[in-house]
Scaffold this motif. Structure first.
Motif, mmCIF file in Angstrom:
data_model
loop_
_atom_site.group_PDB
_atom_site.id
_atom_site.type_symbol
_atom_site.label_atom_id
_atom_site.label_comp_id
_atom_site.label_asym_id
_atom_site.label_seq_id
_atom_site.Cartn_x
_atom_site.Cartn_y
_atom_site.Cartn_z
ATOM 1 N N VAL A 229 45.822 51.831 49.579
ATOM 2 C CA VAL A 229 45.214 50.864 48.669
ATOM 3 C C VAL A 229 43.765 50.593 49.066
ATOM 4 O O VAL A 229 42.873 50.521 48.219
ATOM 5 N N LEU A 230 43.514 50.471 50.363
ATOM 6 C CA LEU A 230 42.145 50.251 50.818
ATOM 7 C C LEU A 230 41.246 51.425 50.452
ATOM 8 O O LEU A 230 40.048 51.247 50.239
ATOM 9 N N GLY A 231 41.821 52.614 50.366
ATOM 10 C CA GLY A 231 41.034 53.776 49.991
ATOM 11 C C GLY A 231 40.537 53.734 48.561
ATOM 12 O O GLY A 231 39.684 54.542 48.172
ATOM 13 N N SER A 232 41.064 52.798 47.768
ATOM 14 C CA SER A 232 40.633 52.657 46.370
ATOM 15 C C SER A 232 39.679 51.491 46.175
ATOM 16 O O SER A 232 39.467 51.043 45.042
ATOM 17 N N MET A 233 39.088 50.990 47.253
ATOM 18 C CA MET A 233 38.262 49.787 47.170
ATOM 19 C C MET A 233 36.985 49.968 46.354
ATOM 20 O O MET A 233 36.325 49.002 45.994
ATOM 21 N N PHE A 234 36.624 51.209 46.049
ATOM 22 C CA PHE A 234 35.414 51.442 45.264
ATOM 23 C C PHE A 234 35.711 51.523 43.768
ATOM 24 O O PHE A 234 34.863 51.930 42.983
ATOM 25 N N ALA A 235 36.928 51.130 43.379
ATOM 26 C CA ALA A 235 37.268 51.104 41.961
ATOM 27 C C ALA A 235 36.458 50.031 41.244
ATOM 28 O O ALA A 235 35.948 49.093 41.857
ATOM 29 N N LEU A 236 36.351 50.149 39.926
ATOM 30 C CA LEU A 236 35.612 49.183 39.126
ATOM 31 C C LEU A 236 36.287 47.819 39.229
ATOM 32 O O LEU A 236 37.498 47.701 39.029
ATOM 33 N N SER A 237 35.530 46.803 39.566
ATOM 34 C CA SER A 237 36.106 45.470 39.740
ATOM 35 C C SER A 237 36.506 44.880 38.390
ATOM 36 O O SER A 237 35.991 45.265 37.342
ATOM 37 N N LEU A 238 37.432 43.923 38.442
ATOM 38 C CA LEU A 238 37.936 43.266 37.243
ATOM 39 C C LEU A 238 37.410 41.838 37.210
ATOM 40 O O LEU A 238 37.681 41.045 38.110
ATOM 41 N N SER A 239 36.660 41.490 36.191
ATOM 42 C CA SER A 239 36.094 40.151 36.081
ATOM 43 C C SER A 239 37.094 39.206 35.427
ATOM 44 O O SER A 239 38.006 39.634 34.707
ATOM 45 N N TRP A 240 36.902 37.912 35.668
ATOM 46 C CA TRP A 240 37.767 36.910 35.054
ATOM 47 C C TRP A 240 37.633 36.931 33.534
ATOM 48 O O TRP A 240 38.622 36.791 32.810
ATOM 49 N N ARG A 241 36.424 37.152 33.051
ATOM 50 C CA ARG A 241 36.207 37.202 31.602
ATOM 51 C C ARG A 241 36.967 38.355 30.962
ATOM 52 O O ARG A 241 37.594 38.197 29.897
ATOM 53 N N ALA A 242 36.932 39.517 31.613
ATOM 54 C CA ALA A 242 37.643 40.670 31.077
ATOM 55 C C ALA A 242 39.153 40.466 31.149
ATOM 56 O O ALA A 242 39.904 40.900 30.251
ATOM 57 N N LEU A 243 39.616 39.806 32.201
ATOM 58 C CA LEU A 243 41.055 39.597 32.387
ATOM 59 C C LEU A 243 41.616 38.634 31.359
ATOM 60 O O LEU A 243 42.741 38.807 30.888
ATOM 61 N N THR A 244 40.861 37.643 30.999
ATOM 62 C CA THR A 244 41.351 36.595 30.100
ATOM 63 C C THR A 244 40.866 36.740 28.660
ATOM 64 O O THR A 244 41.129 35.864 27.831
ATOM 65 N N ALA A 245 40.143 37.802 28.380
ATOM 66 C CA ALA A 245 39.598 37.995 27.036
ATOM 67 C C ALA A 245 40.729 38.159 26.012
ATOM 68 O O ALA A 245 41.760 38.731 26.298
#
Length: 245
Positions: A229-245
């Protein structure tokens, strides 16, 4: 972790708990164990699930494909208190359950995706995205699989309606059954019933990807899962706005 307000030890403990659990961890448990609010824990869990996003690899060899319905026992005309009626696809028999298309390599990896309708187009889209064109396609007798199976070198089917669960044809190299994918489907339902209790259909794909990645890591040690899982730390982050849109 972009623009995070949480200390790194909190992130690492949450990642460890989610990566090493057998069926998943609820946001409520993360909240209690890490001493953070439920809202923060819920957001944290979804950002970690973003790290578990499915890759573009294809399933090879013998691949079993199935579909399953997930949800409670509401009446056919009842509306969820959480989701709008538009988010609840109408399944077979008029049920208001979420459909998931799943595929599992025998002794290998798994993939899962939410499907809005029980249609040939929905199932075919998942199958053609996931399966290698040289794979052996194994399914039940759902009519949608018949023409899909013609696109593969071999298509084996079992007829569950006639009590057939496993069959070995004289000319077939492998045994026809869907035990692997049904076992994966069972882990999905156990995780929902025993861990999360409920989740929004809007976020279903993220939960399904988490369960598929956990299935893929089932033979790893705890630290190997944590490292993966740590090896995927460079994945695109998820913002609160995108999560709750």
């Amino acid at each position: 972790m972009e623009r995070t307000h949480l200390p790194l030890p909190t992130w690492f403990m949450a990642i460890y708990l989610i990566a090493t659990s057998s069926k998943g961890v609820s946001a409520m448990v993360i909240s209690r164990q890490l001493g953070i609010s439920y809202k923060t824990a819920w957001f944290l869990c979804h950002r970690i699930r973003q790290l578990l996003a499915d890759d573009d690899s294809t399933l090879k060899g013998i691949v079993e494909v199935d579909e399953t319905y997930i949800g409670g026992k509401r009446g056919r005309d009842a509306k969820s208190k959480h989701d709008s009626d538009d988010d609840q696809p109408k399944g077979r028999g008029g049920s208001r359950k979420m459909m998931a298309v799943t595929a599992v390599e025998r002794d290998g990896n798994a993939k899962a995706r939410r499907g809005r309708t029980h249609s040939e187009r929905t199932i075919a889209g998942a199958v053609f995205d996931w399966l290698d064109r040289d794979a052996v396609h194994v399914t039940d007798e759902l009519p949608a699989y018949r023409w899909i199976g013609k696109r593969f070198p071999a298509h084996l089917r079992v007829n569950h309606s006639k009590g057939e669960w496993s069959r070995r044809d004289p000319l077939a190299v492998v045994c026809a059954h869907t035990n692997s994918v049904e076992s994966f489907n069972a882990t999905i339902k156990r995780a929902i019933a025993g861990v999360w209790q409920w989740f929004s259909i809007k976020h279903a794909d993220r939960y399904l990807r988490e369960l598929a990645v956990r299935w893929d890591m089932r033979r790893m040690s705890r630290m190997e899962r944590f490292d993966a899982v740590l090896g995927s730390m460079f994945a695109l982050s998820l913002s609160w706005r995108a999560l709750t849109a």
